[in-house]
Design a protein around this motif. Structure first.
Motif, PDB file in Angstrom:
ATOM      1  N   PHE A  63      63.400  37.107  54.294  1.00 18.79           N
ATOM      2  CA  PHE A  63      62.837  35.854  54.796  1.00 18.79           C
ATOM      3  C   PHE A  63      61.425  35.577  54.284  1.00 18.79           C
ATOM      4  CE2 PHE A  63      65.224  37.881  58.434  1.00 18.79           C
ATOM      5  CZ  PHE A  63      66.447  37.327  58.070  1.00 18.79           C
ATOM      6  N   LEU A  64      60.893  36.467  53.450  1.00 20.05           N
ATOM      7  CA  LEU A  64      59.540  36.314  52.912  1.00 20.05           C
ATOM      8  C   LEU A  64      59.584  36.560  51.412  1.00 20.05           C
ATOM      9  CD1 LEU A  64      56.449  36.003  53.281  1.00 20.05           C
ATOM     10  CD2 LEU A  64      56.362  38.470  53.712  1.00 20.05           C
ATOM     11  N   LYS A  65      59.314  35.516  50.632  1.00 19.05           N
ATOM     12  CA  LYS A  65      59.431  35.614  49.183  1.00 19.05           C
ATOM     13  C   LYS A  65      58.248  34.939  48.492  1.00 19.05           C
ATOM     14  CE  LYS A  65      63.599  37.476  49.199  1.00 19.05           C
ATOM     15  NZ  LYS A  65      63.840  38.865  48.725  1.00 19.05           N
ATOM     16  N   ALA A  66      57.932  35.427  47.290  1.00 19.73           N
ATOM     17  CA  ALA A  66      56.943  34.758  46.448  1.00 19.73           C
ATOM     18  C   ALA A  66      57.568  33.504  45.851  1.00 19.73           C
ATOM     19  CB  ALA A  66      56.482  35.686  45.331  1.00 19.73           C
ATOM     20  N   ARG A  67      56.755  32.474  45.679  1.00 19.06           N
ATOM     21  CA  ARG A  67      57.262  31.251  45.051  1.00 19.06           C
ATOM     22  C   ARG A  67      57.680  31.521  43.613  1.00 19.06           C
ATOM     23  NH1 ARG A  67      60.465  27.556  44.435  1.00 19.06           N
ATOM     24  NH2 ARG A  67      59.843  25.805  43.126  1.00 19.06           N
ATOM     25  N   SER A  68      56.937  32.389  42.948  1.00 20.59           N
ATOM     26  CA  SER A  68      57.217  32.693  41.547  1.00 20.59           C
ATOM     27  C   SER A  68      56.964  34.172  41.283  1.00 20.59           C
ATOM     28  CB  SER A  68      56.321  31.843  40.637  1.00 20.59           C
ATOM     29  OG  SER A  68      56.353  32.300  39.301  1.00 20.59           O
ATOM     30  N   PHE A  69      57.707  34.733  40.351  1.00 21.48           N
ATOM     31  CA  PHE A  69      57.490  36.120  39.938  1.00 21.48           C
ATOM     32  C   PHE A  69      56.087  36.297  39.374  1.00 21.48           C
ATOM     33  CE2 PHE A  69      57.949  39.540  36.699  1.00 21.48           C
ATOM     34  CZ  PHE A  69      58.241  40.578  37.569  1.00 21.48           C
ATOM     35  N   SER A 149      57.309  21.774  43.324  1.00 22.84           N
ATOM     36  CA  SER A 149      56.679  22.169  42.063  1.00 22.84           C
ATOM     37  C   SER A 149      57.049  23.607  41.733  1.00 22.84           C
ATOM     38  CB  SER A 149      55.157  22.023  42.129  1.00 22.84           C
ATOM     39  OG  SER A 149      54.573  23.051  42.903  1.00 22.84           O
ATOM     40  N   VAL A 150      56.959  23.938  40.458  1.00 24.89           N
ATOM     41  CA  VAL A 150      57.316  25.282  40.007  1.00 24.89           C
ATOM     42  C   VAL A 150      56.347  26.318  40.565  1.00 24.89           C
ATOM     43  CG1 VAL A 150      57.545  26.769  37.979  1.00 24.89           C
ATOM     44  CG2 VAL A 150      58.428  24.428  37.911  1.00 24.89           C
ATOM     45  N   SER A 151      55.056  26.007  40.540  1.00 19.63           N
ATOM     46  CA  SER A 151      54.044  26.962  40.996  1.00 19.63           C
ATOM     47  C   SER A 151      53.914  27.016  42.509  1.00 19.63           C
ATOM     48  CB  SER A 151      52.681  26.604  40.402  1.00 19.63           C
ATOM     49  OG  SER A 151      52.185  25.404  40.984  1.00 19.63           O
ATOM     50  N   GLY A 152      54.303  25.927  43.173  1.00 25.33           N
ATOM     51  CA  GLY A 152      54.082  25.814  44.613  1.00 25.33           C
ATOM     52  C   GLY A 152      52.839  25.019  44.954  1.00 25.33           C
ATOM     53  N   TYR A 153      52.017  24.733  43.950  1.00 23.73           N
ATOM     54  CA  TYR A 153      50.791  23.955  44.138  1.00 23.73           C
ATOM     55  C   TYR A 153      50.905  22.592  43.448  1.00 23.73           C
ATOM     56  CZ  TYR A 153      48.323  28.270  45.543  1.00 23.73           C
ATOM     57  OH  TYR A 153      47.912  29.413  46.187  1.00 23.73           O
ATOM     58  N   GLY A 154      50.082  21.653  43.902  1.00 24.04           N
ATOM     59  CA  GLY A 154      49.838  20.446  43.130  1.00 24.04           C
ATOM     60  C   GLY A 154      50.644  19.210  43.450  1.00 24.04           C
ATOM     61  N   LEU A 184      48.176  22.082  38.061  1.00 23.46           N
ATOM     62  CA  LEU A 184      48.667  23.461  38.111  1.00 23.46           C
ATOM     63  C   LEU A 184      50.098  23.564  38.623  1.00 23.46           C
ATOM     64  CD1 LEU A 184      45.475  25.137  39.658  1.00 23.46           C
ATOM     65  CD2 LEU A 184      46.065  24.906  37.237  1.00 23.46           C
ATOM     66  N   THR A 185      50.837  22.472  38.606  1.00 29.56           N
ATOM     67  CA  THR A 185      52.208  22.490  39.137  1.00 29.56           C
ATOM     68  C   THR A 185      53.157  23.316  38.276  1.00 29.56           C
ATOM     69  OG1 THR A 185      52.895  20.530  37.892  1.00 29.56           O
ATOM     70  CG2 THR A 185      51.902  20.160  40.071  1.00 29.56           C
ATOM     71  N   LEU A 186      52.886  23.390  36.963  1.00 33.44           N
ATOM     72  CA  LEU A 186      53.794  23.986  35.968  1.00 33.44           C
ATOM     73  C   LEU A 186      55.118  23.227  35.902  1.00 33.44           C
ATOM     74  CD1 LEU A 186      53.209  27.812  36.571  1.00 33.44           C
ATOM     75  CD2 LEU A 186      52.000  26.255  35.030  1.00 33.44           C
ATOM     76  N   GLY A 187      55.109  22.018  36.422  1.00 30.35           N
ATOM     77  CA  GLY A 187      56.295  21.166  36.398  1.00 30.35           C
ATOM     78  C   GLY A 187      56.704  20.741  37.792  1.00 30.35           C
TER      79      GLY A 187
END
Length: 252
Positions: A63-69, A149-154, A184-187
């Motif tokens: 239930f707890l994950k990073a948005r991106s590796f 967003s890909v990064s989780g930000y923006g 900083l979205t990376l998309g």
């Protein structure tokens, strides 16, 4: 590399020293050695040294994950043990309220040395801070694990015409960097999802119930919209960046 990962610059220097200047294909060899040493350090050595500095790697669960590796590869996923325990509890309780929905974390802290900056953040330098994603829903109002967003930000949940526009105020006062994370979205992705007031409010309230959490940062218009009246909810200041794409919280 040191700015992004904390350890990358040192490891690259070691790779340079290990390969003689006269060696054939020295650049390729240095890159290869760097990659091997960096991966060994990041996933085997650093996690065992970080506790000496009072930090540990975030313990991911179902239930707890990073948005991106990237956040794990760049060693930006370290926190103090008490914060690690709290975020695990928050994620578990949130999933109990919303079956299958995860708490997604973004930048936390580097593994070593207080006051070592984790750019572009101003305060993620002591193991006490973490950013987590807002919660979103699909067209029929059901919560989803998708993010915009890909990064989780923006990608911002903008204020309506009737809501207070902190971004406009800060930029008018000369704080040009306030909405910099839009670069900083990376998309941008998942155009079919919308901000979930209910889900984000539930997550924020679970965070605020943790006794060892001292502050939560979220944009003023979202604080009002979500009716977050707890004294722990603060404005981060115009010298920082806007917080209507994520929630920041920290230990006392």
């Amino acid at each position: 590399m040191t700015v992004v990962t904390q350890i990358g610059g040192i490891i690259y220097l070691i790779a340079i020293l290990l390969i003689k200047k006269s060696a054939e294909k020295k650049r390729l060899k240095r890159i290869g050695i760097f990659a091997v040493l960096y991966l060994l350090a990041t996933f085997l050595i650093v996690p065992n040294i970080a506790p000496i500095f009072g930090r540990e790697k975030i313990k991911e669960t179902e239930f707890l994950k990073a948005r991106s590796f990237f956040y794990k590869l760049a060693n930006r996923n370290y926190v103090r043990p008490e914060l690690n325990k709290s975020i695990g509890q928050i994620a578990t309780k949130f999933e109990r309220l919303n079956a299958g929905i995860k708490m997604v974390y973004l930048d936390a802290n580097f593994p070593f040395i207080n006051k070592f900056p984790l750019l572009p953040h101003l305060s993620h330098n002591d193991g006490k801070k973490i950013d987590v994603s807002l919660i979103y829903e699909n067209d029929n109002g059901q919560l989803t694990n998708k993010k915009p967003s890909v990064s989780g930000y923006g990608v911002y949940e903008m204020p309506t015409e009737k809501e207070y526009d902190q971004n406009a105020v800060c930029k008018k006062n000369g704080n040009w960097q306030y909405d910099f994370p839009k670069y900083l979205t990376l998309g941008t992705i998942n155009k079919d999802i919308e901000f979930s007031e209910k889900g984000t409010r539930q997550l924020a309230e679970l965070i605020l119930k943790q006794k060892n959490i001292g502050k939560l940062f979220i944009e003023p218009h979202l604080k009002t919209r979500l009716n977050l009246n707890n004294g722990k909810v603060r404005f981060h200041g115009c010298q920082a960046v806007r917080h209507d794409d994520h929630i920041h919280f920290q230990l006392k």
